[in-house]
Design an enzyme around this catalytic site. Structure first.
Site, PDB file in Angstrom:
ATOM      1  N   LYS A 125       0.854  -1.189   0.000  1.00 30.89           N
ATOM      2  CA  LYS A 125       0.000   0.000   0.000  1.00 30.89           C
ATOM      3  C   LYS A 125       0.893   1.243   0.000  1.00 30.89           C
ATOM      4  CE  LYS A 125      -3.841   1.924   2.791  1.00 30.89           C
ATOM      5  NZ  LYS A 125      -4.663   1.664   3.999  1.00 30.89           N
ATOM      6  N   SER A 205      -9.384   1.842   3.474  1.00 27.32           N
ATOM      7  CA  SER A 205      -8.516   2.572   2.555  1.00 27.32           C
ATOM      8  C   SER A 205      -7.546   1.695   1.768  1.00 27.32           C
ATOM      9  CB  SER A 205      -7.718   3.623   3.334  1.00 27.32           C
ATOM     10  OG  SER A 205      -6.890   3.011   4.318  1.00 27.32           O
ATOM     11  N   SER A 229      -9.901  -0.625   7.528  1.00 30.21           N
ATOM     12  CA  SER A 229      -9.242  -0.358   6.254  1.00 30.21           C
ATOM     13  C   SER A 229      -8.483  -1.541   5.673  1.00 30.21           C
ATOM     14  CB  SER A 229      -8.298   0.834   6.379  1.00 30.21           C
ATOM     15  OG  SER A 229      -9.042   2.031   6.447  1.00 30.21           O
TER      16      SER A 229
END
Length: 534
Positions: A125, A205, A229
């Site tokens: 990420k 996210s 997330s």
């Protein structure tokens, strides 16, 4: 226990549970490589299906010389090139990936492989620091020079021989900028799409990490979570996501929201790969399950559900179709010998009222400390000013209300804040501990997510999803595994347990995964049928 012993124990615990009946029985079959449009498959070798192959299977092939990390890495890079543009999940690939893979191949030929992740392609990420690639958190404010050093977890991955394949898109600033954000959108990367139905949202996210895994663009990926997330994107994209116990994985070098809740964690298409990746991220820490005493004994090593007591928190607010899926899930678990009782963890309204104000104060403290290590805005005030000058930061949603509220929030030295965080910690832990104790449970279970909503910048997210909050605020582990589908859209089952019971949860999750057998490859539909979701 040493790193290798805990990693081997996790591997045996999860791989052994799959031996009685693989979660993806087509894993060893020959095929074009992975699900997707015709001509999109990219197989690293005969009999290797990227959708379903597990890390132990890959390592067995590398050991006998029938597969190389170079071939595996090249296959994933081809899929990123061909499938990637359809879902917009990968921001950039690492130009050194094939060199990393070649170095792994040399180690395998010498019989000096470093462990189960040696030669395995991993996506990160883009809020996880890498010294040789940009780390932006999706923001143009950080799109200049890379960080000076790798995040601690990246160092662990490199030391384990993993191939850093690239960086994934995310909800900008991990969804902590605007009051009505759109998950999976960032000014740097644009909008990530759900591979199952392309006009649907991937949740956030860790949107890019989950969508990339669903599309078989890497073997494993790293996500981060403050509250939901990792697990929500995992559920909504039909993959596995583990939020570790707080502190098990180092936060050093990860763009923060709150040190009191933030953690990075592994995501994969199966529990086996998730467990093996956690063993590396945690450094093989014996505290993974409170030492060997916390690991399951005897038959539990084979991942059986027989005799397990699971508390089902139904959350009917997620809709009748999700509730019906939870009923089917409970029946399947009972058929496997588990006892399933319905529960409602206490204190949820109070947790909901306290969590966000506490996060505002913590974000101001922690983002200021992080920005001081980077080139660009040096603190939150400068970041707000920067965004006001950048039209590209407002192409999906314009607001930065959370930034502004965090700037005005009480400092973390304030007695009112301290009392609020203390109450949050107490009530969140009691909400899980008291429920587990009162019903003599091995774990709690709930729906991870509703069916994916349509992506709409004007409206923002439609994502009031309470299931992740107790474990997120308590710092306890949670694990989302695929539970099934509401028509074309995946829904996950979220499992939760007590502090540092990560290994126990992964063992249970492997058994649930095998029983539900719910995973299937995406078909990249342009839109869903009528009535599929909100």
């Amino acid at each position: 226990m040493k790193k290798w012993s805990i990693a081997a124990l996790l591997a045996a615990l999860v791989v052994g549970s799959l031996g009685a009946g693989a979660a993806h029985p087509q894993a060893a079959s020959a095929g074009p490589g992975a699900g997707g449009p015709p001509g999109s498959g990219a197989s690293p070798g005969p009999g290797v299906a990227l959708d379903t192959v597990t890390i132990p299977e890959l390592q067995a092939r590398m050991a006998d010389g029938s597969l190389t990390s170079s071939a595996l890495t090249a296959a994933y890079l081809r899929r990123i090139e061909t499938i990637g543009p359809r879902i917009n999940a990968v921001l950039r690939t690492d130009p050194t990936a094939l060199r990393q893979a070649a170095a792994s191949d040399a180690r395998h030929r010498r019989g000096a492989a470093r462990g189960p992740l040696d030669g395995i392609p991993v996506l990160l990420k883009d809020n996880v620091d890498t010294h040789d690639m940009p780390t932006t958190a999706g923001s143009l404010a950080l799109a200049g020079s890379p960080p000076d050093a790798d995040a601690a977890l990246v160092t662990r991955l490199r030391d384990a021989g993993a191939v850093i394949l690239g960086k994934t898109n995310l909800s900008e600033w991990a969804n902590f900028r605007a009051e009505k954000p759109t998950s999976g959108w960032s000014a740097v990367g644009g909008q990530t799409r759900n591979p199952y139905v392309l006009d649907r949202n991937p949740c956030g996210s860790s949107a890019g990490s989950a969508a990339a895994l669903a599309a078989s663009l890497a073997q494993v990926a790293i996500g981060t979570e403050t509250d939901g997330s990792i697990v929500c994107p995992a559920g909504m994209n039909g993959v596995v996501g583990h939020k570790p116990s707080l502190g098990l994985v180092s936060r050093a070098g990860v763009v923060p929201i709150s040190a009191e809740q933030d953690t990075a964690g592994p995501m994969a298409r199966n529990v086996t790969d998730t467990a093996l990746t956690l063993a590396v991220l945690s450094g093989g820490d014996a505290s993974l399950a409170g030492g060997t005493a916390g690991l399951p004994d005897g038959p539990t090593h084979s991942g059986t559900l027989r005799g397990k007591r699971i508390g089902l928190w139904r959350l009917p607010s997620l809709g009748p179709e999700v509730d019906a899926l939870m009923s089917r899930t409970a029946r399947e678990l009972r058929r496997a010998g588990a006892e399933v009782v319905e529960v409602t963890p206490p204190y949820q309204k109070r947790l909901g009222a306290l969590e966000f104000p506490a996060l505002l104060s913590e974000f101001h403290r922690d983002i200021d400390a992080y920005l001081a290590t980077r080139h660009g805005p040096r603190d939150l005030r400068e970041l707000i000013a920067f965004d006001r000058t950048q039209p590209a930061e407002r192409t999906c949603f314009a607001g930065q209300e959370l930034f502004e509220r965090a700037l005005a929030a009480p400092p973390t030295t304030d007695p009112g804040y301290r009392a609020m965080r203390a109450e949050l910690k107490d009530l969140s832990r009691r909400s899980i501990d008291e429920t587990l104790s009162a019903h003599r449970l091995d774990a709690l279970a709930s729906p991870t997510n509703p069916p994916a909503w349509t992506t709409d910048c004007a409206r923002g997210d439609n994502d009031v999803i309470p299931s992740s909050t107790p474990a997120a605020v308590a710092g306890y582990p949670s694990l989302s595994v695929p539970a099934g589908f509401v028509r074309e859209l995946p829904v996950g089952l979220l499992l939760m347990a007590g502090d540092r019971q990560d290994a126990h949860l992964l063992s249970l999750g492997a058994a649930v995964e095998r029983r539900l057998h719910a995973w299937r490859a995406p078909h990249y539909l342009p839109t869903a049928g009528p009535g599929t979701a909100r």
